[in-house]
Design an enzyme around this catalytic site. Structure first.
Site, PDB file in Angstrom:
ATOM      1  N   HIS A 189       0.823  -1.233  -0.107  1.00 17.32           N
ATOM      2  CA  HIS A 189       0.102  -0.079   0.173  1.00 17.32           C
ATOM      3  C   HIS A 189       0.901   1.221   0.012  1.00 17.32           C
ATOM      4  O   HIS A 189       0.585   2.372  -0.534  1.00 17.32           O
ATOM      5  CB  HIS A 189      -0.968  -0.005   1.079  1.00 17.32           C
ATOM      6  CG  HIS A 189      -2.051  -0.893   0.831  1.00 17.32           C
ATOM      7  ND1 HIS A 189      -3.004  -1.402   1.851  1.00 17.32           N
ATOM      8  CD2 HIS A 189      -2.591  -1.232  -0.034  1.00 17.32           C
ATOM      9  CE1 HIS A 189      -3.868  -2.094   1.751  1.00 17.32           C
ATOM     10  NE2 HIS A 189      -3.833  -2.210   0.124  1.00 17.32           N
ATOM     11  N   ARG A 296       1.871 -12.911 -18.772  1.00 13.38           N
ATOM     12  CA  ARG A 296       2.696 -14.067 -18.701  1.00 13.38           C
ATOM     13  C   ARG A 296       2.434 -15.029 -17.584  1.00 13.38           C
ATOM     14  O   ARG A 296       2.799 -14.750 -16.437  1.00 13.38           O
ATOM     15  CB  ARG A 296       4.047 -13.409 -18.617  1.00 13.38           C
ATOM     16  CG  ARG A 296       4.605 -12.837 -19.954  1.00 13.38           C
ATOM     17  CD  ARG A 296       6.072 -12.509 -19.589  1.00 13.38           C
ATOM     18  NE  ARG A 296       6.615 -12.197 -21.016  1.00 13.38           N
ATOM     19  CZ  ARG A 296       6.895 -11.158 -21.560  1.00 13.38           C
ATOM     20  NH1 ARG A 296       6.429  -9.808 -20.938  1.00 13.38           N
ATOM     21  NH2 ARG A 296       7.521 -10.695 -22.441  1.00 13.38           N
ATOM     22  N   ARG A 332      -1.968 -15.921 -21.835  1.00 12.97           N
ATOM     23  CA  ARG A 332      -1.012 -16.721 -22.238  1.00 12.97           C
ATOM     24  C   ARG A 332      -0.941 -18.071 -21.516  1.00 12.97           C
ATOM     25  O   ARG A 332      -0.732 -18.033 -20.263  1.00 12.97           O
ATOM     26  CB  ARG A 332       0.144 -16.096 -22.546  1.00 12.97           C
ATOM     27  CG  ARG A 332       1.344 -17.047 -23.331  1.00 12.97           C
ATOM     28  CD  ARG A 332       2.570 -16.399 -23.923  1.00 12.97           C
ATOM     29  NE  ARG A 332       3.441 -16.299 -22.678  1.00 12.97           N
ATOM     30  CZ  ARG A 332       4.472 -15.601 -22.968  1.00 12.97           C
ATOM     31  NH1 ARG A 332       4.796 -15.312 -23.881  1.00 12.97           N
ATOM     32  NH2 ARG A 332       5.293 -15.418 -21.953  1.00 12.97           N
ATOM     33  N   GLU A 431       5.607 -16.629 -33.278  1.00 16.20           N
ATOM     34  CA  GLU A 431       7.057 -16.451 -32.628  1.00 16.20           C
ATOM     35  C   GLU A 431       7.943 -17.513 -33.052  1.00 16.20           C
ATOM     36  O   GLU A 431       9.146 -17.659 -32.935  1.00 16.20           O
ATOM     37  CB  GLU A 431       7.054 -16.317 -31.011  1.00 16.20           C
ATOM     38  CG  GLU A 431       6.140 -17.255 -30.510  1.00 16.20           C
ATOM     39  CD  GLU A 431       6.386 -17.090 -28.962  1.00 16.20           C
ATOM     40  OE1 GLU A 431       7.000 -16.158 -28.272  1.00 16.20           O
ATOM     41  OE2 GLU A 431       5.623 -17.992 -28.280  1.00 16.20           O
ATOM     42  N   ASN A 454      10.334 -11.249 -29.603  1.00 12.89           N
ATOM     43  CA  ASN A 454      11.577 -11.543 -28.707  1.00 12.89           C
ATOM     44  C   ASN A 454      11.762 -13.018 -29.356  1.00 12.89           C
ATOM     45  O   ASN A 454      13.274 -13.165 -29.463  1.00 12.89           O
ATOM     46  CB  ASN A 454      11.195 -11.550 -27.064  1.00 12.89           C
ATOM     47  CG  ASN A 454      10.463 -10.348 -26.680  1.00 12.89           C
ATOM     48  OD1 ASN A 454      10.476  -9.387 -27.511  1.00 12.89           O
ATOM     49  ND2 ASN A 454       9.851 -10.496 -25.769  1.00 12.89           N
ATOM     50  N   ASP A 455      10.905 -13.754 -29.356  1.00 11.80           N
ATOM     51  CA  ASP A 455      11.474 -15.180 -29.992  1.00 11.80           C
ATOM     52  C   ASP A 455      11.491 -15.178 -31.477  1.00 11.80           C
ATOM     53  O   ASP A 455      12.617 -15.679 -32.254  1.00 11.80           O
ATOM     54  CB  ASP A 455      10.365 -16.143 -29.416  1.00 11.80           C
ATOM     55  CG  ASP A 455      10.640 -16.894 -27.882  1.00 11.80           C
ATOM     56  OD1 ASP A 455      12.046 -16.851 -27.620  1.00 11.80           O
ATOM     57  OD2 ASP A 455       9.672 -16.931 -27.219  1.00 11.80           O
ATOM     58  N   ARG A 465      18.532 -15.544 -27.825  1.00 11.80           N
ATOM     59  CA  ARG A 465      18.131 -14.033 -27.385  1.00 11.80           C
ATOM     60  C   ARG A 465      19.018 -13.633 -25.967  1.00 11.80           C
ATOM     61  O   ARG A 465      18.993 -12.485 -25.692  1.00 11.80           O
ATOM     62  CB  ARG A 465      16.600 -13.854 -27.107  1.00 11.80           C
ATOM     63  CG  ARG A 465      16.103 -14.658 -26.114  1.00 11.80           C
ATOM     64  CD  ARG A 465      14.553 -14.712 -26.320  1.00 11.80           C
ATOM     65  NE  ARG A 465      13.859 -14.079 -25.228  1.00 11.80           N
ATOM     66  CZ  ARG A 465      12.395 -13.942 -25.095  1.00 11.80           C
ATOM     67  NH1 ARG A 465      11.835 -14.792 -25.795  1.00 11.80           N
ATOM     68  NH2 ARG A 465      12.023 -13.444 -24.084  1.00 11.80           N
ATOM     69  N   CYS A 502       3.193  -8.354 -29.108  1.00  8.38           N
ATOM     70  CA  CYS A 502       3.639  -8.397 -27.649  1.00  8.38           C
ATOM     71  C   CYS A 502       4.941  -8.352 -27.346  1.00  8.38           C
ATOM     72  O   CYS A 502       5.351  -8.397 -26.192  1.00  8.38           O
ATOM     73  CB  CYS A 502       2.509  -9.307 -26.767  1.00  8.38           C
ATOM     74  SG  CYS A 502       2.994 -11.120 -27.167  1.00  8.38           S
TER      75      CYS A 502
END
Ligand code: PEP
Ligand code: MG
Length: 580
Positions: A189, A296, A332, A431, A454-455, A465, A502
Site C-alpha cells: 500500500h 505471462r 497466455r 514467434e 522476442n522469440d 536471445r 506483444c
C-alpha cells in the site's frame, strides 16, 4: 550504489531522515474503573476515525476526488470498527483489568501473528495495516506526538524500516522528495500511495537503516530501484540532469493519459499492456492501457516452491479479469522451458533448451497441468473479458490439439453447471518461422494473432536471445524479421482476424512507423511504456510512415535500416520534439 525495488518512478535528491523511532513502549498498567477505560478507548477510536477521514479528504484534494488511492486508508477504519477486534479489546480491559493502550496492543499483536504466518501478499498487507493502526491508536491513547511529515525541511528523503500507509499518505511532495525502506514491494500500500503522490521510492533495501544516517545526502532513482548514499559531486550532477529530463517527459506524457491511441491523421489502434501478475493489471490500467495483450502466467509457476493449484490460478486470473472489467485480458498459457526453469518440476536438462520441451509442447505433453490451467482460465472467464493465447505454436496441429483439450473441459464444466464464457477466443502467438510460414493456415483456425518478436527474432536469425556473444546479431530490424512481420500481418488481414504484437519491438520508436504501415491492430507493451508509445504513435501520419517503410523495405541489411531509422527519428525530434 545500493539496489532495491523501484516502486515509484522518478529521481529524488535530498537529506535522509530516519523515521523509525516511532515504536512506542506500551506499559501494561492495571486499572480499577473498567467503564471509564472502555470509554477512553471509545474516545480514542473516535479520534482515530476522524484523523483517518481527514487524511482521506486531504488526499482526495491532492489526487482528485475520483482517485481511488485514498481508499487504501479506509481499510484502517474498517479494521478499527471490526466487531471482533473491538470485542477482543473490551474483553481484555474487563477480564485482565489492563489499560486501553495495552489491550489495543495485545489484540493487534494477536492479529499480526495470525496474518504474518501467511506468505500471501494480501495478508502481508493486512499486517502492515494493523501495525499502522496499532501505532496510531496507542499513540492517541498515550498522548504521544505523531511524526509530522508536513513540517520537514525541503528535500527530505524518508528512510524507514517499513513505511506505513498513514505515514506515506501525509507526505507532502513539497518536503519529501524520496522514500527508502527496508521492507515492502511493488504492490504494498505504501508503494501504491507513493506512486499516486509521485514520490520516487525504492523499497526492499536490505539493511538500509544500518547504512544510512539522518543527514546523509541520498539520491533515489525510483525507476531503476537504485540509491546512492553520499555520492561524489559528479554523480549528483549526472542525476540532476536525469531528473530534469525525467520531469519534462512526465509533464509531456501526462497529456496522453485517458486518450485514444491515434496517428496524427486519425488512424486508431489499440494500445495494450503486458503483465506478469494480476496486480500488474491495475498498474496497466492506471498507466492508461486499453487492454492486456499478454498476461505471462509462467510467473505464477516460477515464483513459488510448488505448482499453483487450479484454485490459486483461478483466483489470480479472476482478480486480473475483474480489474480489467470489460477490457480484454489476454491470458497466455504456460510458457516454461527455454530460459524459464521451474526447479520443482524437475525438467530434464536439454542440449538446446530453446528448441526443446517448452511452452505449448510442454503443455500438450503434460495434459494434467494444461487442463488445470485451462479450467482455471475458463472459470475466471465468467468474471471478465478473457481470451486465451498459446505460445510457441509451430502449426495448426498444436492449435487443434489445444482446442480439443479446451472443448473437453467445456463439456465437463457444462455438465457441472459451472459458468464460463462459451464464446471465449483462442489465439496464437506467432514467434517461430514455422508459424510465420503457415500463418495463412493458422489464420483460418485461430481467433487472433499476437506476434512475439522476442522469440521470432531469435528463431528467424538463429541467435540465442540471451547470449551476449551474439547479441550484436539480434535485431528485429533485420530484413528477414521485417518481412516475416509484414507477412504475418497480411495473413491475418486476409482472414479478417485481429493481429497484435506483444514482443518488445511493439514499443520501439524505430519500429512504430513500419508496424503502422503493415496495419498492426494492437501494440502490447510494458505498463511503463504505454504513454510514450501512445505519444510516438500520435507523432506519425500514415503517409509519412508509409514513405519510411517503403525506404526500409528496399534496404538489404540491418545496419542500413537501423542507421536510416535513427536518422529519421533524430530529424523528427529536431522538428517536433517528439523524442521520449
Ligand atoms: C515474445 O517472444 O516476443 C514474447 C512476448 O514472449 P516472451 O518474451 O515471454 O518469450
Ligand atoms: Mg516468446
Amino acid at each position: 550504489m545500493v539496489r532495491g525495488i523501484g516502486t515509484s518512478k522518478g529521481i529524488g535528491m535530498g537529506r535522509a531522515l530516519i523515521v523509525d523511532s516511532i515504536v512506542l513502549e506500551v506499559k501494561e498498567e492495571q486499572i480499577t474503573d473498567i467503564a471509564a477505560e472502555k470509554e477512553r478507548y471509545q474516545e480514542a477510536k473516535h479520534q482515530f476515525i476522524c484523523e483517518i477521514e481527514q487524511m482521506i479528504e486531504d488526499l482526495k484534494k491532492r489526487l482528485g476526488k475520483d482517485d481511488k488511492t485514498a481508499l487504501i486508508l479506509q481499510n484502517q477504519i474498517y479494521l478499527v470498527k471490526d466487531m471482533e477486534m473491538e470485542n477482543g479489546i473490551n474483553r481484555l480491559i474487563e477480564e485482565k483489568k489492563i489499560c486501553a493502550e495495552a489491550a489495543v496492543e495485545q489484540t493487534c499483536e494477536f492479529y499480526i501473528t495470525l496474518f504474518a504466518s501467511s506468505d500471501n501478499d494480501v495478508m502481508n498487507q493486512r499486517v502492515t495495516d494493523i501495525v499502522d493502526l496499532k501505532t496510531r491508536m496507542t499513540g492517541i491513547l498515550m498522548g504521544k506526538e505523531k511524526i509530522d511529515l508536513t513540517q520537514l525541511p525541503a528535500d527530505t528523503v524518508i528512510v524507514a524500516r517499513e513505511l506505513q500507509p498513514s505515514v506515506t499518505a501525509l507526505m507532502d511532495t513539497r518536503h519529501v522528495v524520496g522514500i527508502v525502506a527496508e521492507k515492502g514491494g511493488e504492490t504494498s500500500h505504501a508503494a501504491i500511495l507513493a506512486r499516486a503522490l509521485e514520490i520516487p521510492a525504492v523499497l526492499s533495501i536490505k539493511g538500509a537503516l544500518g547504512q544510512i544516517k539522518t543527514g546523509d545526502f541520498i539520491i533515489v532513482d525510483g525507476e531503476y530501484g537504485e540509491i546512492f548514499i553520499n555520492p561524489i559531486p559528479k554523480t549528483i550532477e549526472i542525476y540532476k540532469k536525469k531528473r530534469s529530463i525525467y520531469q519534462k517527459q512526465v509533464q509531456e506524457l501526462k497529456k496522453y493519459i485517458d486518450k485514444e491511441t491515434v496517428t496524427r491523421d486519425g488512424r486508431r489502434v489499440c494500445l495494450a499492456a503486458n503483465i506478469g501478475n494480476a496486480g500488474e493489471a491495475a498498474k496497466a490500467m492506471e498507466a492508461g492501457a486499453e487492454c492486456v495483450g499478454l498476461f505471462r502466467t509462467e510467473f505464477l509457476f516460477m515464483n513459488g516452491t510448488s505448482m499453483p493449484t487450479e484454485e490459486e490460478q483461478f483466483e489470480a486470473y479472476k482478480k486480473a479479469a475483474v480489474i480489467c472489467k470489460d477490457k480484454v485480458l489476454t491470458i497466455r498459457t504456460l510458457d516454461i522451458g527455454g530460459d524459464k526453469d521451474v526447479p520443482y518440476m524437475g525438467l530434464a536438462k536439454e542440449a538446446n533448451p530453446f528448441l526443446g520441451y517448452r511452452a505449448i509442447r510442454f503443455c500438450l505433453g503434460r495434459i494434467d497441468i494444461f487442463t488445470a490451467q485451462l479450467r482455471a482460465i475458463l472459470r475466471a472467464s465468467a468474471y471478465g473479458n478473457i481470451r486465451i493465447m498459446l505460445p510457441l505454436v509451430t502449426g495448426v496441429n498444436e492449435l487443434r490439439a489445444a482446442k480439443t483439450v479446451l472443448h473437453n473441459i467445456m463439456n465437463e464444466l457444462d455438465s457441472k453447471n459451472i459458468k464460463y464464457d462459451k464464446d471465449i477466443q483462442i489465439g496464437v502467438m506467432i514467434e517461430t518461422p514455422a508459424a510465420c510460414m503457415t500463418a495463412d493456415m493458422l489464420a483460418q483456425e485461430a481467433a487472433f494473432f499476437s506476434i512475439g518478436t522476442n522469440d521470432l527474432t531469435q528463431y528467424m536469425l538463429a541467435v540465442d536471445r540471451g547470449n551476449e556473444n551474439v547479441a550484436y546479431l539480434y535485431s528485429p530490424l533485420h530484413p528477414s524479421v521485417l518481412r516475416a512481420i509484414k507477412r504475418i500481418i497480411e495473413c491475418a488481414k486476409e482472414k479478417n482476424i485481429e493481429v497484435g504484437m506483444c514482443g518488445e519491438a511493439a514499443a520501439s520508436p524505430a519500429m512504430i512507423p513500419l508496424l503502422l504501415t503493415f496495419g498492426l491492430d494492437e501494440f502490447s507493451v510494458t505498463a511503463t511504456k504505454v504513454l510514450e508509445t501512445r505519444k510516438n504513435i500520435a507523432s506519425w501520419t500514415i503517409k509519412e510512415a508509409a514513405e519510411v517503410t517503403d525506404a526500409v523495405m528496399s534496404m538489404h541489411t540491418e545496419r542500413e535500416i537501423s542507421d536510416y531509422l535513427q536518422t529519421v527519428l533524430e530529424q523528427k525530434e529536431a522538428v517536433n520534439g517528439t523524442g521520449i
